[in-house]
Design an enzyme around this catalytic site. Structure first.
Site, PDB file in Angstrom:
ATOM      1  N   LYS A 158       0.838  -1.202   0.000  1.00  0.00           N
ATOM      2  CA  LYS A 158       0.000   0.000   0.000  1.00  0.00           C
ATOM      3  C   LYS A 158       0.874   1.253   0.000  1.00  0.00           C
ATOM      4  O   LYS A 158       1.941   1.261   0.611  1.00  0.00           O
ATOM      5  CB  LYS A 158      -0.888   0.039   1.255  1.00  0.00           C
ATOM      6  CG  LYS A 158      -1.960  -1.032   1.310  1.00  0.00           C
ATOM      7  CD  LYS A 158      -2.863  -0.846   2.534  1.00  0.00           C
ATOM      8  CE  LYS A 158      -4.030  -1.811   2.479  1.00  0.00           C
ATOM      9  NZ  LYS A 158      -4.928  -1.675   3.645  1.00  0.00           N
ATOM     10  N   GLU A 200       1.258  -5.154   4.163  1.00  0.00           N
ATOM     11  CA  GLU A 200       0.258  -5.725   5.065  1.00  0.00           C
ATOM     12  C   GLU A 200      -0.090  -7.137   4.625  1.00  0.00           C
ATOM     13  O   GLU A 200      -0.086  -7.430   3.433  1.00  0.00           O
ATOM     14  CB  GLU A 200      -1.040  -4.886   5.006  1.00  0.00           C
ATOM     15  CG  GLU A 200      -1.169  -3.895   6.106  1.00  0.00           C
ATOM     16  CD  GLU A 200      -2.469  -3.103   6.040  1.00  0.00           C
ATOM     17  OE1 GLU A 200      -3.350  -3.418   5.224  1.00  0.00           O
ATOM     18  OE2 GLU A 200      -2.584  -2.163   6.833  1.00  0.00           O
ATOM     19  N   LYS A 201      -0.419  -7.963   5.579  1.00  0.00           N
ATOM     20  CA  LYS A 201      -1.004  -9.264   5.262  1.00  0.00           C
ATOM     21  C   LYS A 201      -2.273  -8.987   4.456  1.00  0.00           C
ATOM     22  O   LYS A 201      -3.083  -8.143   4.838  1.00  0.00           O
ATOM     23  CB  LYS A 201      -1.353  -9.986   6.568  1.00  0.00           C
ATOM     24  CG  LYS A 201      -2.045 -11.309   6.377  1.00  0.00           C
ATOM     25  CD  LYS A 201      -1.028 -12.408   6.167  1.00  0.00           C
ATOM     26  CE  LYS A 201      -1.711 -13.721   5.798  1.00  0.00           C
ATOM     27  NZ  LYS A 201      -0.704 -14.720   5.382  1.00  0.00           N
ATOM     28  N   GLU A 275     -12.565   3.538   9.382  1.00  0.00           N
ATOM     29  CA  GLU A 275     -12.811   2.386   8.507  1.00  0.00           C
ATOM     30  C   GLU A 275     -12.164   1.122   9.053  1.00  0.00           C
ATOM     31  O   GLU A 275     -11.014   1.145   9.487  1.00  0.00           O
ATOM     32  CB  GLU A 275     -12.193   2.630   7.123  1.00  0.00           C
ATOM     33  CG  GLU A 275     -12.924   3.609   6.258  1.00  0.00           C
ATOM     34  CD  GLU A 275     -12.322   3.661   4.843  1.00  0.00           C
ATOM     35  OE1 GLU A 275     -12.719   4.564   4.103  1.00  0.00           O
ATOM     36  OE2 GLU A 275     -11.464   2.819   4.488  1.00  0.00           O
ATOM     37  N   ASN A 290     -11.216   8.706   7.658  1.00  0.00           N
ATOM     38  CA  ASN A 290     -11.593   9.735   6.683  1.00  0.00           C
ATOM     39  C   ASN A 290     -12.030  10.976   7.459  1.00  0.00           C
ATOM     40  O   ASN A 290     -13.112  10.996   8.027  1.00  0.00           O
ATOM     41  CB  ASN A 290     -12.736   9.251   5.783  1.00  0.00           C
ATOM     42  CG  ASN A 290     -12.353   8.010   4.994  1.00  0.00           C
ATOM     43  OD1 ASN A 290     -13.097   7.057   4.922  1.00  0.00           O
ATOM     44  ND2 ASN A 290     -11.171   8.007   4.419  1.00  0.00           N
ATOM     45  N   ARG A 292     -13.582  13.726   7.193  1.00  0.00           N
ATOM     46  CA  ARG A 292     -14.520  14.562   6.429  1.00  0.00           C
ATOM     47  C   ARG A 292     -15.917  13.984   6.549  1.00  0.00           C
ATOM     48  O   ARG A 292     -16.096  12.879   7.080  1.00  0.00           O
ATOM     49  CB  ARG A 292     -14.128  14.527   4.944  1.00  0.00           C
ATOM     50  CG  ARG A 292     -14.164  13.115   4.375  1.00  0.00           C
ATOM     51  CD  ARG A 292     -14.224  13.034   2.866  1.00  0.00           C
ATOM     52  NE  ARG A 292     -14.559  11.697   2.416  1.00  0.00           N
ATOM     53  CZ  ARG A 292     -13.705  10.693   2.267  1.00  0.00           C
ATOM     54  NH1 ARG A 292     -12.416  10.875   2.532  1.00  0.00           N
ATOM     55  NH2 ARG A 292     -14.125   9.509   1.850  1.00  0.00           N
ATOM     56  N   VAL A 295     -19.943  10.694   1.422  1.00  0.00           N
ATOM     57  CA  VAL A 295     -21.085  10.595   0.502  1.00  0.00           C
ATOM     58  C   VAL A 295     -22.220   9.780   1.138  1.00  0.00           C
ATOM     59  O   VAL A 295     -23.396  10.087   0.962  1.00  0.00           O
ATOM     60  CB  VAL A 295     -20.648   9.929  -0.829  1.00  0.00           C
ATOM     61  CG1 VAL A 295     -21.821   9.816  -1.794  1.00  0.00           C
ATOM     62  CG2 VAL A 295     -19.503  10.690  -1.479  1.00  0.00           C
TER      63      VAL A 295
END
Ligand code: MV4
Length: 444
Positions: A158, A200-201, A275, A290, A292, A295
């Site tokens: 990532k 990461e795994k 998350e 996040n 913010r 949506v």
């Protein structure tokens, strides 16, 4: 409370924010590109300023133009909505410097959560489970193979400055790991201006579950339950629901409490989302924050009765949260379909004039949109044109309502994702409520 708020966004979210301001008796200033002069966020704001040409980079991302509009109109705060400047720490900092309140968390926190590896280390230190991984430099072959041994394949690479799924790649052996590290680094440098990566795994078939948090500037914080966001295509969410059909009350309380505890302890202020991935064994892991409004926030509003935009504004104005955790009760079920102006099978954008339009309504049917009959869907911006949100006493009733609401929703002149949503609704796996982030790839 603020006297005047500038809304630094367009489309449905700009309108959503303007409505919240009106309920709070706050004057509104909208900003628009030349292409958006005929849009509803311009019409329903008290005043509007043109901030540049159609291209986002010259209008909705144009910081000097937006700050000038705030200065000229004498706005005391700016709401960035989502996308555009919402997670730009420089913009938040400039607002702070100009004495304009940024309706969102402090710039320092936006910056901190922008570094996904640091965010992960922070959460780990606060007792939130994270996915086993490696955040070292990964420069030598020896270091890479040692890290791989420790984690075990498959490994997900990532980008530290990535997020939302951009700049990731799965490696299944050491050769792939070395090869993909170079590729992800190169892509990350181009996309995010940083070539830092972490390992990461790789979790197979995870569910994406996120918690809505509200924290005030006085150290109080609560969560408003979770949203199930596993129906995604290329990291674009297409349907969200609250509560998640696959979380039990005990796990919900545990995840929510951990998320709030972590956000409170770092002095987070305003709305935010934590998350998690939930694996096939039911274990959960933090992935990112996040900082913010999102949506999909309406599904949370429907099941809690809390207006998240009004709460954001009140928090930014320095008010204390008016409720405690025990005041928040999750009631009923809500599902949101993102209606995009896109081909329902290829998802290729389908801009153009909406020649005819029928919008569904009725009890528990909410449509958040900035479009109207005769509106021209522009090719310059995001293809989200409406959010259809239903609410009913349980998931089954919400699904029944969604079925007819999608049938009644009609757009002439452009293609939309409505037929896609109708197919998802018919699928037994979706109906069962037990689906993960591979649902679309597997069945569509
Ligand atoms: C993962 C993962 C599997 N294993 N991390 C994608 C979005 C970003 N926030 C994190 N993402 C993922 N991280 C590990 N270690 C799978 C995903 C992922 C995903 C996550 C949420 C929703 C949809 C997704 C689709 C593909 C991959």
């Amino acid at each position: 409370m603020f006297k005047k708020v500038l809304v630094a966004n367009r489309g449905e979210i700009a309108l959503r924010i303007i409505r919240a301001c009106k309920e709070l008796s706050i004057k509104t200033v909208s900003v628009h590109s030349t292409a958006d002069a005929d849009s509803l966020h311009v019409r329903f704001a008290d005043e509007s300023y043109c901030i540049g040409p159609a291209k986002s980079s010259q209008s909705y991302l144009n910081i000097p133009s937006i700050i000038s509009a705030a200065e000229v109109s004498n706005a005391d705060a700016i709401h960035p909505g989502y996308g555009f400047l919402a997670e730009n720490p420089d913009f938040a900092e400039i607002c702070e410097t100009c004495n304009i309140k940024f309706i969102g968390p402090p710039s320092k926190q936006i910056k901190n959560f922008g570094n996904k590896a640091k965010a992960k280390e922070l959460m780990l230190s606060l007792g939130v489970p994270v996915i086993q991984g490696y955040t070292g430099k990964c420069e030598t072959r020896k270091e890479i193979s040692l890290a791989a041994k420790e984690i075990g394949f498959p490994i997900l690479i990532k980008a530290v400055s990535g997020g939302g799924g951009r700049g990731m790649r799965v490696a299944r052996n050491v050769e792939e790991l070395e090869k993909y590290l170079k590729i992800v680094r190169g892509e990350a440098q181009v996309s995010f201006g940083s070539d830092e990566v972490y390992l990461e795994k790789y979790i197979q078939n995870p569910k994406h579950i996120e918690f809505q948090i509200l924290c005030d500037e006085h150290g109080n914080g609560i969560h408003l339950g979770e949203r199930e966001c596993s129906i995604q295509r290329r990291h674009q969410k297409l349907l969200e629901e609250a509560p998640s059909p696959s979380l039990d009350g005990k796990l919900r309380d545990k995840m929510g409490e951990l998320a709030v505890k972590a956000m409170k302890s770092i002095g987070y202020a305003n709305a935010g989302t934590v998350e998690f991935l939930v694996d096939e064994g039911g274990d959960f892991f933090f992935i990112e924050v996040n900082p913010r409004i999102q949506v999909e926030h309406p599904v949370t509003e429907m099941v809690t009765g809390v207006d998240l935009i009004k709460e954001q504004i009140k928090i930014a104005a320095g008010e204390k949260l008016a409720f405690k955790q025990e005041d928040i009760r999750i009631q009923g079920h809500s599902i949101q379909c993102r209606i995009n102006a896109e081909h329902p099978e290829t998802f290729v954008p389908s801009p153009g004039k909406i020649t005819s339009l029928n919008i569904p309504g009725g009890l528990g049917v909410r449509v958040d949109t900035g479009i109207y009959g005769g509106y021209n869907v522009l090719p310059f911006y995001d293809s989200l044109i409406a959010k259809l949100i239903v609410f009913d006493k349980d998931r089954e009733a919400a699904l029944a309502k969604l079925k007819w609401a999608l049938e009644e929703f009609h757009f002439g002149g452009i293609q939309t994702t409505i037929p896609f949503h109708q197919k998802v609704l018919q699928h037994p796996q979706f109906k069962s409520g037990n689906y993960n982030t591979n649902f679309l790839e597997t069945y569509f």
